[in-house]
Design a protein around this motif. Sequence first.
Motif, PDB file in Angstrom:
ATOM      1  N   SER A  11       0.775  -1.057  -0.013  1.00  0.00           N
ATOM      2  CA  SER A  11       0.060  -0.146   0.023  1.00  0.00           C
ATOM      3  C   SER A  11       0.976   1.229   0.050  1.00  0.00           C
ATOM      4  O   SER A  11       0.489   2.216  -0.692  1.00  0.00           O
ATOM      5  CB  SER A  11      -0.945   0.030   1.234  1.00  0.00           C
ATOM      6  OG  SER A  11      -1.553   1.117   1.155  1.00  0.00           O
ATOM      7  N   VAL A  14       2.323   1.809  -3.500  1.00  0.00           N
ATOM      8  CA  VAL A  14       1.395   2.328  -4.507  1.00  0.00           C
ATOM      9  C   VAL A  14       1.555   3.830  -4.182  1.00  0.00           C
ATOM     10  O   VAL A  14       1.433   4.586  -5.111  1.00  0.00           O
ATOM     11  CB  VAL A  14      -0.025   1.741  -4.291  1.00  0.00           C
ATOM     12  CG1 VAL A  14      -1.044   2.554  -4.976  1.00  0.00           C
ATOM     13  CG2 VAL A  14       0.045   0.438  -4.637  1.00  0.00           C
ATOM     14  N   LYS A  15       1.425   4.371  -2.851  1.00  0.00           N
ATOM     15  CA  LYS A  15       1.194   5.741  -2.659  1.00  0.00           C
ATOM     16  C   LYS A  15       2.367   6.442  -3.138  1.00  0.00           C
ATOM     17  O   LYS A  15       2.566   7.608  -3.611  1.00  0.00           O
ATOM     18  CB  LYS A  15       1.126   5.818  -1.185  1.00  0.00           C
ATOM     19  CG  LYS A  15      -0.116   5.562  -0.745  1.00  0.00           C
ATOM     20  CD  LYS A  15      -0.245   5.848   0.839  1.00  0.00           C
ATOM     21  CE  LYS A  15      -1.703   5.314   1.566  1.00  0.00           C
ATOM     22  NZ  LYS A  15      -1.579   5.169   3.057  1.00  0.00           N
ATOM     23  N   GLU A  18       2.054   6.976  -6.838  1.00  0.00           N
ATOM     24  CA  GLU A  18       1.226   7.923  -7.218  1.00  0.00           C
ATOM     25  C   GLU A  18       1.756   9.196  -7.067  1.00  0.00           C
ATOM     26  O   GLU A  18       1.323  10.329  -7.940  1.00  0.00           O
ATOM     27  CB  GLU A  18      -0.211   7.729  -6.185  1.00  0.00           C
ATOM     28  CG  GLU A  18      -1.043   6.513  -6.538  1.00  0.00           C
ATOM     29  CD  GLU A  18      -2.197   6.302  -5.436  1.00  0.00           C
ATOM     30  OE1 GLU A  18      -2.805   5.456  -5.763  1.00  0.00           O
ATOM     31  OE2 GLU A  18      -1.979   6.944  -4.276  1.00  0.00           O
ATOM     32  N   ASN A  22       2.379   8.206 -10.876  1.00  0.00           N
ATOM     33  CA  ASN A  22       1.927   7.060 -11.228  1.00  0.00           C
ATOM     34  C   ASN A  22       3.028   5.968 -11.914  1.00  0.00           C
ATOM     35  O   ASN A  22       2.714   5.292 -12.818  1.00  0.00           O
ATOM     36  CB  ASN A  22       0.717   6.795 -12.116  1.00  0.00           C
ATOM     37  CG  ASN A  22      -0.481   7.194 -11.161  1.00  0.00           C
ATOM     38  OD1 ASN A  22      -0.457   7.505  -9.959  1.00  0.00           O
ATOM     39  ND2 ASN A  22      -1.653   7.324 -11.824  1.00  0.00           N
ATOM     40  N   TYR A  49       0.466  -6.689  -9.704  1.00  0.00           N
ATOM     41  CA  TYR A  49      -0.414  -5.759  -8.574  1.00  0.00           C
ATOM     42  C   TYR A  49      -0.206  -4.256  -8.792  1.00  0.00           C
ATOM     43  O   TYR A  49      -1.272  -3.780  -8.912  1.00  0.00           O
ATOM     44  CB  TYR A  49       0.315  -6.368  -7.277  1.00  0.00           C
ATOM     45  CG  TYR A  49      -0.427  -5.378  -6.121  1.00  0.00           C
ATOM     46  CD1 TYR A  49       0.117  -4.369  -5.642  1.00  0.00           C
ATOM     47  CD2 TYR A  49      -1.756  -5.932  -5.417  1.00  0.00           C
ATOM     48  CE1 TYR A  49      -0.237  -3.560  -4.437  1.00  0.00           C
ATOM     49  CE2 TYR A  49      -2.317  -4.987  -4.681  1.00  0.00           C
ATOM     50  CZ  TYR A  49      -1.403  -4.011  -4.228  1.00  0.00           C
ATOM     51  OH  TYR A  49      -2.224  -3.396  -3.076  1.00  0.00           O
ATOM     52  N   LEU A  50       0.840  -3.745  -9.008  1.00  0.00           N
ATOM     53  CA  LEU A  50       1.195  -2.090  -9.384  1.00  0.00           C
ATOM     54  C   LEU A  50       0.634  -1.779 -10.544  1.00  0.00           C
ATOM     55  O   LEU A  50      -0.102  -0.964 -10.387  1.00  0.00           O
ATOM     56  CB  LEU A  50       2.544  -2.024  -9.382  1.00  0.00           C
ATOM     57  CG  LEU A  50       3.246  -2.243  -7.858  1.00  0.00           C
ATOM     58  CD1 LEU A  50       4.918  -1.940  -8.334  1.00  0.00           C
ATOM     59  CD2 LEU A  50       2.731  -0.945  -7.095  1.00  0.00           C
ATOM     60  N   ALA A  52      -2.132  -3.211 -11.989  1.00  0.00           N
ATOM     61  CA  ALA A  52      -3.601  -3.119 -11.428  1.00  0.00           C
ATOM     62  C   ALA A  52      -4.061  -1.921 -10.749  1.00  0.00           C
ATOM     63  O   ALA A  52      -5.118  -1.752 -10.653  1.00  0.00           O
ATOM     64  CB  ALA A  52      -4.087  -4.475 -10.681  1.00  0.00           C
ATOM     65  N   ASN A  53      -3.014  -1.276 -10.006  1.00  0.00           N
ATOM     66  CA  ASN A  53      -3.391   0.008  -9.407  1.00  0.00           C
ATOM     67  C   ASN A  53      -2.851   1.172 -10.051  1.00  0.00           C
ATOM     68  O   ASN A  53      -2.923   2.005  -9.350  1.00  0.00           O
ATOM     69  CB  ASN A  53      -2.514  -0.147  -8.031  1.00  0.00           C
ATOM     70  CG  ASN A  53      -3.451  -1.180  -6.860  1.00  0.00           C
ATOM     71  OD1 ASN A  53      -4.494  -0.546  -6.358  1.00  0.00           O
ATOM     72  ND2 ASN A  53      -2.826  -2.248  -6.828  1.00  0.00           N
ATOM     73  N   LYS A  54      -2.719   0.928 -11.370  1.00  0.00           N
ATOM     74  CA  LYS A  54      -2.465   2.038 -12.350  1.00  0.00           C
ATOM     75  C   LYS A  54      -0.994   2.664 -11.947  1.00  0.00           C
ATOM     76  O   LYS A  54      -0.900   3.800 -12.372  1.00  0.00           O
ATOM     77  CB  LYS A  54      -3.547   3.084 -12.363  1.00  0.00           C
ATOM     78  CG  LYS A  54      -4.715   2.519 -12.578  1.00  0.00           C
ATOM     79  CD  LYS A  54      -5.888   3.628 -12.928  1.00  0.00           C
ATOM     80  CE  LYS A  54      -7.250   3.142 -13.320  1.00  0.00           C
ATOM     81  NZ  LYS A  54      -7.425   1.886 -14.116  1.00  0.00           N
ATOM     82  N   ILE A  55      -0.152   1.871 -11.603  1.00  0.00           N
ATOM     83  CA  ILE A  55       1.089   2.210 -11.347  1.00  0.00           C
ATOM     84  C   ILE A  55       2.059   1.667 -12.487  1.00  0.00           C
ATOM     85  O   ILE A  55       2.183   0.417 -12.511  1.00  0.00           O
ATOM     86  CB  ILE A  55       1.864   1.824  -9.938  1.00  0.00           C
ATOM     87  CG1 ILE A  55       1.009   2.407  -9.011  1.00  0.00           C
ATOM     88  CG2 ILE A  55       3.135   2.375  -9.927  1.00  0.00           C
ATOM     89  CD1 ILE A  55       0.745   4.046  -8.990  1.00  0.00           C
TER      90      ILE A  55
END
Length: 272
Positions: A11, A14-15, A18, A22, A49-50, A52-55
């Motif tokens: 998590s 991902v931050k 972002e 991104n 996974y990243l 999928a989180n738009k990274i």
Amino acid sequence: MEQGQFIELLSDLVKIGEAQDNRLTKEEISRYFADLDLAEEQMELLYQYLAANKILVEGAVMPARQEESEGMAARLEPEAERYLEQYLEDLALIEPLSESESSALTEAMAAGNEAAKQRVIESGLKRICDLATEYAGRGVHIGDLIQEGNMALLEAADRFTKGDFWLFSLPLAREAMLEAIEEQSGQDAIGEKIAVRANRLMDISAELAKELEREPTAAELAERLHMTEEEVRDIMKISLDVISVADSGLGAGEEEGHHHHHHEDGCGHEHE
């Protein structure tokens, strides 16, 4: 490490991505999980996974979804698509750098080693190409986008002194591409505005000629169009220039072979 802690780390990563538009690099992710000694398969799952989180993970080869491939094909003209295919074939001949090699070479580059700088630049061409494909279909040829990015990469290499070179250089390349798109959009908008004015001028000129039973003067056109005489003359001149080019036969492709535009991507590759 417990599952909850690992999820918390994901998590946080991902931050971080972002906060960096991104985007993350493989090197950053490896450093972030350095204590866990993850296997290659685990890293691939992490990249997915990243994604999928738009990274976007720069340097990671992700299986392209069919709709993305179709979207890219739709954005590129056939000539641009051929150019990109050839360019990617050329880039495939370049030996990629490992993380340790990249780190050592960027340090040497910062210290003034020219050979190291050239190798780092060479290794970054694929990254620039990947960036350029993101902006394909926005009014600027893919080769011109690559050229803008490569020039920004060269400039970044000259200016780099310390830190993560890719975090320093890739935003500059992205900015250069966006500026090229913005500039082209501005030119297109100006061209459309002139075309609208020229059409309006011709319509009003024909209307006045019918009323006056003679060709109207610039002053009469200016009064009817609520323009200055200078503006009217400028539009008339542009219209005449366009007609002149069309009448010369160049617009029909008569001497097309002599008027191709050649562009280089900044590293010797040309496109028309």
